[in-house]
Every structure is written in structure tokens, then in C-alpha cells.
Design a protein around this motif. Sequence first.
Motif, PDB file in Angstrom:
ATOM      1  N   GLY A  43       0.831  -1.205   0.000  1.00  0.00           N
ATOM      2  CA  GLY A  43       0.000   0.000   0.000  1.00  0.00           C
ATOM      3  C   GLY A  43       0.859   1.245   0.000  1.00  0.00           C
ATOM      4  N   MET A  44       1.967   1.180   0.714  1.00  0.00           N
ATOM      5  CA  MET A  44       2.880   2.322   0.801  1.00  0.00           C
ATOM      6  C   MET A  44       3.577   2.552  -0.543  1.00  0.00           C
ATOM      7  SD  MET A  44       3.203   4.402   3.260  1.00  0.00           S
ATOM      8  CE  MET A  44       3.714   5.916   2.482  1.00  0.00           C
ATOM      9  N   ILE A  45       3.911   1.465  -1.235  1.00  0.00           N
ATOM     10  CA  ILE A  45       4.530   1.599  -2.560  1.00  0.00           C
ATOM     11  C   ILE A  45       3.577   2.321  -3.515  1.00  0.00           C
ATOM     12  CG2 ILE A  45       5.183   0.248  -4.622  1.00  0.00           C
ATOM     13  CD1 ILE A  45       6.545  -1.723  -2.651  1.00  0.00           C
ATOM     14  N   GLU A  46       2.290   1.958  -3.441  1.00  0.00           N
ATOM     15  CA  GLU A  46       1.290   2.621  -4.292  1.00  0.00           C
ATOM     16  C   GLU A  46       1.119   4.089  -3.920  1.00  0.00           C
ATOM     17  OE1 GLU A  46      -2.339   0.389  -4.093  1.00  0.00           O
ATOM     18  OE2 GLU A  46      -1.360  -1.394  -4.926  1.00  0.00           O
ATOM     19  N   GLU A  47       1.086   4.342  -2.625  1.00  0.00           N
ATOM     20  CA  GLU A  47       0.947   5.727  -2.154  1.00  0.00           C
ATOM     21  C   GLU A  47       2.136   6.570  -2.626  1.00  0.00           C
ATOM     22  OE1 GLU A  47      -1.152   7.669  -0.880  1.00  0.00           O
ATOM     23  OE2 GLU A  47       0.087   9.291  -0.084  1.00  0.00           O
ATOM     24  N   LEU A  48       3.329   6.013  -2.525  1.00  0.00           N
ATOM     25  CA  LEU A  48       4.524   6.748  -2.946  1.00  0.00           C
ATOM     26  C   LEU A  48       4.523   6.973  -4.450  1.00  0.00           C
ATOM     27  CD1 LEU A  48       7.045   4.973  -0.573  1.00  0.00           C
ATOM     28  CD2 LEU A  48       6.582   7.433  -0.589  1.00  0.00           C
ATOM     29  N   GLN A  49       3.994   5.992  -5.182  1.00  0.00           N
ATOM     30  CA  GLN A  49       3.910   6.114  -6.638  1.00  0.00           C
ATOM     31  C   GLN A  49       2.999   7.278  -7.015  1.00  0.00           C
ATOM     32  OE1 GLN A  49       2.705   2.358  -8.370  1.00  0.00           O
ATOM     33  NE2 GLN A  49       4.875   1.915  -8.755  1.00  0.00           N
ATOM     34  N   ARG A  50       1.897   7.380  -6.262  1.00  0.00           N
ATOM     35  CA  ARG A  50       0.947   8.467  -6.475  1.00  0.00           C
ATOM     36  C   ARG A  50       1.639   9.825  -6.333  1.00  0.00           C
ATOM     37  NH1 ARG A  50      -2.951  11.181  -3.762  1.00  0.00           N
ATOM     38  NH2 ARG A  50      -2.131  10.689  -1.708  1.00  0.00           N
ATOM     39  N   HIS A  51       2.669   9.871  -5.481  1.00  0.00           N
ATOM     40  CA  HIS A  51       3.409  11.115  -5.268  1.00  0.00           C
ATOM     41  C   HIS A  51       4.626  11.222  -6.185  1.00  0.00           C
ATOM     42  CE1 HIS A  51       1.320  12.682  -1.734  1.00  0.00           C
ATOM     43  NE2 HIS A  51       1.240  11.453  -1.296  1.00  0.00           N
ATOM     44  N   GLY A  52       4.772  10.286  -7.099  1.00  0.00           N
ATOM     45  CA  GLY A  52       5.866  10.352  -8.060  1.00  0.00           C
ATOM     46  C   GLY A  52       7.156   9.670  -7.656  1.00  0.00           C
ATOM     47  N   ARG A  54       9.121   6.196  -7.308  1.00  0.00           N
ATOM     48  CA  ARG A  54       9.052   4.785  -7.695  1.00  0.00           C
ATOM     49  C   ARG A  54      10.047   4.010  -6.846  1.00  0.00           C
ATOM     50  NH1 ARG A  54       9.039   4.484 -14.093  1.00  0.00           N
ATOM     51  NH2 ARG A  54       8.573   2.319 -13.641  1.00  0.00           N
ATOM     52  N   ILE A  55       9.530   3.155  -6.028  1.00  0.00           N
ATOM     53  CA  ILE A  55      10.387   2.388  -5.132  1.00  0.00           C
ATOM     54  C   ILE A  55       9.966   0.919  -5.178  1.00  0.00           C
ATOM     55  CG2 ILE A  55       8.951   3.010  -3.107  1.00  0.00           C
ATOM     56  CD1 ILE A  55      11.649   2.993  -1.488  1.00  0.00           C
ATOM     57  N   SER A  56      10.951   0.041  -5.275  1.00  0.00           N
ATOM     58  CA  SER A  56      10.664  -1.388  -5.363  1.00  0.00           C
ATOM     59  C   SER A  56      10.496  -1.971  -3.963  1.00  0.00           C
ATOM     60  CB  SER A  56      11.811  -2.094  -6.086  1.00  0.00           C
ATOM     61  OG  SER A  56      12.977  -2.030  -5.289  1.00  0.00           O
ATOM     62  N   PRO A  57       9.794  -3.114  -3.862  1.00  0.00           N
ATOM     63  CA  PRO A  57       9.675  -3.770  -2.552  1.00  0.00           C
ATOM     64  C   PRO A  57      11.053  -4.060  -1.956  1.00  0.00           C
ATOM     65  CG  PRO A  57       8.195  -4.806  -4.129  1.00  0.00           C
ATOM     66  CD  PRO A  57       9.048  -3.835  -4.914  1.00  0.00           C
ATOM     67  N   GLY A  58      12.019  -4.394  -2.822  1.00  0.00           N
ATOM     68  CA  GLY A  58      13.372  -4.697  -2.348  1.00  0.00           C
ATOM     69  C   GLY A  58      14.076  -3.508  -1.711  1.00  0.00           C
ATOM     70  N   SER A  59      13.582  -2.313  -1.984  1.00  0.00           N
ATOM     71  CA  SER A  59      14.131  -1.113  -1.344  1.00  0.00           C
ATOM     72  C   SER A  59      13.264  -0.661  -0.183  1.00  0.00           C
ATOM     73  CB  SER A  59      14.228   0.038  -2.351  1.00  0.00           C
ATOM     74  OG  SER A  59      15.119  -0.294  -3.374  1.00  0.00           O
ATOM     75  N   LEU A  60      11.941  -0.795  -0.352  1.00  0.00           N
ATOM     76  CA  LEU A  60      11.050  -0.298   0.699  1.00  0.00           C
ATOM     77  C   LEU A  60      11.127  -1.144   1.973  1.00  0.00           C
ATOM     78  CD1 LEU A  60       8.827   1.852   1.391  1.00  0.00           C
ATOM     79  CD2 LEU A  60       7.200  -0.003   1.019  1.00  0.00           C
ATOM     80  N   TYR A  61      11.128  -2.472   1.811  1.00  0.00           N
ATOM     81  CA  TYR A  61      11.097  -3.317   3.006  1.00  0.00           C
ATOM     82  C   TYR A  61      12.314  -3.111   3.914  1.00  0.00           C
ATOM     83  CZ  TYR A  61       6.688  -5.340   1.602  1.00  0.00           C
ATOM     84  OH  TYR A  61       5.356  -5.489   1.272  1.00  0.00           O
ATOM     85  N   PRO A  62      13.518  -3.067   3.352  1.00  0.00           N
ATOM     86  CA  PRO A  62      14.671  -2.774   4.238  1.00  0.00           C
ATOM     87  C   PRO A  62      14.543  -1.409   4.920  1.00  0.00           C
ATOM     88  CG  PRO A  62      15.435  -3.622   2.133  1.00  0.00           C
ATOM     89  CD  PRO A  62      13.955  -3.359   1.989  1.00  0.00           C
ATOM     90  N   MET A  63      13.922  -0.462   4.211  1.00  0.00           N
ATOM     91  CA  MET A  63      13.710   0.869   4.792  1.00  0.00           C
ATOM     92  C   MET A  63      12.742   0.775   5.981  1.00  0.00           C
ATOM     93  SD  MET A  63      12.308   4.245   2.806  1.00  0.00           S
ATOM     94  CE  MET A  63      13.756   4.575   1.814  1.00  0.00           C
ATOM     95  N   LEU A  64      11.666   0.022   5.804  1.00  0.00           N
ATOM     96  CA  LEU A  64      10.699  -0.175   6.896  1.00  0.00           C
ATOM     97  C   LEU A  64      11.369  -0.864   8.084  1.00  0.00           C
ATOM     98  CD1 LEU A  64       7.533  -1.343   4.886  1.00  0.00           C
ATOM     99  CD2 LEU A  64       7.829   0.834   6.059  1.00  0.00           C
TER     100      LEU A  64
END
Length: 117
Positions: A43-52, A54-64
Motif C-alpha cells: 500500500g505504501m509503494i502505491e501511495e509513494l507512486q501516487r506522489h511520483g 518509484r520504489i521497489s519492494p526490495g528497497s522499501l522493506y529494508p527501509m521499513l
Amino acid sequence: MSKTKGDNETRGNDSSAYRDLYSGFIRLHVLHHASEEPVFGLGMIEELQRHGYRISPGSLYPMLHGLEERGYLRSKAIHEGRSRRKEYRATAAGKKALRAARQQIRELFHELVEEAD
Ligand SMILES: [Zn+2]
């Protein structure tokens, strides 16, 4: 002990050209939403996409995970049938960090945006 797999390896998959510059924005964005309601990775990846962003799950999950390790987020496993996903919420420390960041963003906004007009 902690796994760092996925952090650097997937870097090349991200299409965002200014990723290093934006990573703090992305963290704050996540923290902002997690302070209002529970957030999920996809859901967060989609929200971030909406704001322009583009982040992959492989980058977002380590960030979380990183935000959780530093005590800004708390995760809870949610079971749905056989699948399991994690929801994240901001902790009190996360909300405090967000308030501090808000002041910094105001400063930056003032200098970068308002003064430029
Ligand atoms: Zn948003």
C-alpha cells in the motif's frame, strides 16, 4: 545477525533518478502515514507512486525494517488465511521525530520554494 540482503542488490532496479536525495522524503512520508493509520508495504509503494516516487519492494522493506530497528515504527503480523503481511504504525518516538522533521521541512520549504518565487 540482522540480514541486510536486498538493500544494495536491488538498487539498480529502481528507476528513480534522485533516489539518494529523496530517500529522506520517502522515510518521512512513510512515517507521516504510519502516524495516521497502519500502513502495509505494498500500500505504501502505491501511495509513494501516487506522489511520483518509484520504489521497489526490495528497497522499501529494508527501509521499513530500518525505521523499526531505530524505534520509529512498530510492526505487527496480520494473518489472512494462509498469507501473512505486516502492518506498521508509528511509535511515540516516530511521532516525535516526525514533529522535529516537520520544523526542518518548513525551513527547507521556505528556502527552496518560497524564497525562489
Ligand atoms: Zn502520501
